[in-house]
Design an enzyme around this catalytic site. Structure first.
Site, PDB file in Angstrom:
ATOM      1  CE  LYS A  11      -3.916  -2.299   2.284  1.00 50.16           C
ATOM      2  NZ  LYS A  11      -4.896  -2.250   3.397  1.00 50.16           N
ATOM      3  CE1 TYR A  51      -9.237  -3.510   0.497  1.00 50.91           C
ATOM      4  CE2 TYR A  51      -8.121  -1.619  -0.463  1.00 50.91           C
ATOM      5  CZ  TYR A  51      -8.090  -2.790   0.274  1.00 50.91           C
ATOM      6  OH  TYR A  51      -6.888  -3.239   0.795  1.00 50.91           O
ATOM      7  NE  ARG A  87      -6.749 -12.717   5.560  1.00 48.35           N
ATOM      8  CZ  ARG A  87      -7.231 -11.484   5.390  1.00 48.35           C
ATOM      9  NH1 ARG A  87      -7.088 -10.857   4.232  1.00 48.35           N
ATOM     10  NH2 ARG A  87      -7.843 -10.860   6.376  1.00 48.35           N
ATOM     11  CG  ASN A 114      -3.606  -2.152   6.965  1.00 52.43           C
ATOM     12  OD1 ASN A 114      -3.531  -1.816   5.783  1.00 52.43           O
ATOM     13  ND2 ASN A 114      -4.593  -2.894   7.433  1.00 52.43           N
ATOM     14  CG  HIS A 117      -5.393  -6.308  -0.277  1.00 49.30           C
ATOM     15  ND1 HIS A 117      -6.616  -6.452   0.343  1.00 49.30           N
ATOM     16  CD2 HIS A 117      -5.415  -7.169  -1.331  1.00 49.30           C
ATOM     17  CE1 HIS A 117      -7.332  -7.342  -0.331  1.00 49.30           C
ATOM     18  NE2 HIS A 117      -6.631  -7.792  -1.347  1.00 49.30           N
ATOM     19  CD  GLU A 128      -8.835  -9.322  -3.624  1.00 49.15           C
ATOM     20  OE1 GLU A 128      -9.701  -9.015  -2.806  1.00 49.15           O
ATOM     21  OE2 GLU A 128      -7.672  -9.625  -3.289  1.00 49.15           O
TER      22      GLU A 128
HETATM   23  P1  RTP Z   1      -7.053  -6.047   3.375  1.00 48.02           P
HETATM   24  O1  RTP Z   1      -8.405  -6.348   2.751  1.00 48.02           O
HETATM   25  O2  RTP Z   1      -6.515  -4.691   2.986  1.00 48.02           O
HETATM   26  O3  RTP Z   1      -6.081  -7.149   3.140  1.00 48.02           O
HETATM   27  O4  RTP Z   1      -7.219  -5.993   4.972  1.00 48.02           O
HETATM   28  P2  RTP Z   1      -7.974  -6.981   5.933  1.00 48.02           P
HETATM   29  O5  RTP Z   1      -8.599  -8.099   5.145  1.00 48.02           O
HETATM   30  O6  RTP Z   1      -7.049  -7.338   7.033  1.00 48.02           O
HETATM   31  O7  RTP Z   1      -9.096  -6.031   6.534  1.00 48.02           O
HETATM   32  P3  RTP Z   1     -10.528  -5.604   5.909  1.00 48.02           P
HETATM   33  O8  RTP Z   1     -11.530  -5.755   6.986  1.00 48.02           O
HETATM   34  O9  RTP Z   1     -10.767  -6.298   4.605  1.00 48.02           O
HETATM   35  O10 RTP Z   1     -10.330  -4.043   5.660  1.00 48.02           O
HETATM   36  C1  RTP Z   1      -9.779  -3.550   4.457  1.00 48.02           C
HETATM   37  C2  RTP Z   1      -8.879  -2.386   4.774  1.00 48.02           C
HETATM   38  O11 RTP Z   1      -9.649  -1.269   5.190  1.00 48.02           O
HETATM   39  C3  RTP Z   1      -8.895  -0.482   6.083  1.00 48.02           C
HETATM   40  N1  RTP Z   1      -9.611  -0.376   7.362  1.00 48.02           N
HETATM   41  N2  RTP Z   1      -9.695   0.745   8.032  1.00 48.02           N
HETATM   42  N3  RTP Z   1     -10.345   2.696   9.965  1.00 48.02           N
HETATM   43  C4  RTP Z   1     -10.732   1.449  10.161  1.00 48.02           C
HETATM   44  O12 RTP Z   1     -11.333   1.098  11.147  1.00 48.02           O
HETATM   45  C5  RTP Z   1     -10.401   0.472   9.133  1.00 48.02           C
HETATM   46  N4  RTP Z   1     -10.755  -0.807   9.153  1.00 48.02           N
HETATM   47  C6  RTP Z   1     -10.238  -1.338   8.023  1.00 48.02           C
HETATM   48  C7  RTP Z   1      -7.556  -1.158   6.274  1.00 48.02           C
HETATM   49  O13 RTP Z   1      -6.615  -0.596   5.343  1.00 48.02           O
HETATM   50  C8  RTP Z   1      -7.881  -2.590   5.918  1.00 48.02           C
HETATM   51  O14 RTP Z   1      -6.725  -3.308   5.568  1.00 48.02           O
HETATM   52 MG    MG Z   2      -9.788  -7.739   3.415  1.00 52.73          MG
END
Ligand code: RTP
Ligand code: MG
Length: 140
Positions: A11, A51, A87, A114, A117, A128
């Site tokens: 990212k 997204y 992951r 973070n 992704h 994707e």
């Molecule tokens: P990713 O899709 O990016 O791999 O991350 P992930 O599965 O661990 O988490 P996900 O729930 O899919 O969330 C996607 C991305 O959204 C951002 N986020 N911001 N501000 C917040 O509370 C919040 N929560 C999620 C993060 O960049 C997250 O990786």
């Molecule tokens: Mg995710």
């Protein structure tokens, strides 16, 4: 265990801090092979489409604009159990919850910024990968 492919994105917070190589090394050290890679700049529209699953979440606008705020490096990672393994190497979404040695523990700045992704399931990995790469660009 099956050989899988998964989609990874380094990212903008990480590309800006010159962490592309350090993050790619974490994947390779875990036994994942980078079978495709490119550095691109997403528009807010493209980032929002990627997204789209989160479009009703309160952080969606912030996430879309962040993902378009600088270059990203998109990669396809291949290996045994690649989706779960990636992951695991990434660590929990919020760096505060991420295990020692994971990418997010070492490099992430916040729950939003973070650093990486990774696809979360076989079906999303397929979609994707197709979002960013043609078959010709995947070199195993
Ligand atoms: P990713 O899709 O990016 O791999 O991350 P992930 O599965 O661990 O988490 P996900 O729930 O899919 O969330 C996607 C991305 O959204 C951002 N986020 N911001 N501000 C917040 O509370 C919040 N929560 C999620 C993060 O960049 C997250 O990786
Ligand atoms: Mg995710």
């Amino acid at each position: 265990m099956a050989v899988e492919r998964t989609l990874s994105i380094i990212k903008p917070d990480a590309t800006k801090r010159n962490l592309t190589g350090a993050i790619a090394k974490k994947f390779e050290d875990a036994g994942l092979r980078i079978v495709a890679a490119k550095r691109i700049q997403l528009t807010p529209e493209q980032a929002g489409k990627f997204y789209e699953v989160h479009k009703d979440r309160p952080f969606f606008g912030e996430l879309r604009d962040f993902m378009a705020s600088g270059p990203v490096v998109v990669q396809v990672l291949e290996g045994e159990n690649a989706i779960a393994k990636n992951r695991e190497v990434m660590g929990a979404t919020n760096p505060k919850d991420a295990a020692e040695g994971t990418i997010r523990k070492e490099f992430a700045q916040s729950v939003g910024e973070n650093s990486v992704h990774g696809s979360d399931a076989a079906e999303t990995a397929k979609e994707e990968i197709a979002f960013f790469f043609s078959g010709l660009e995947l070199v195993g």
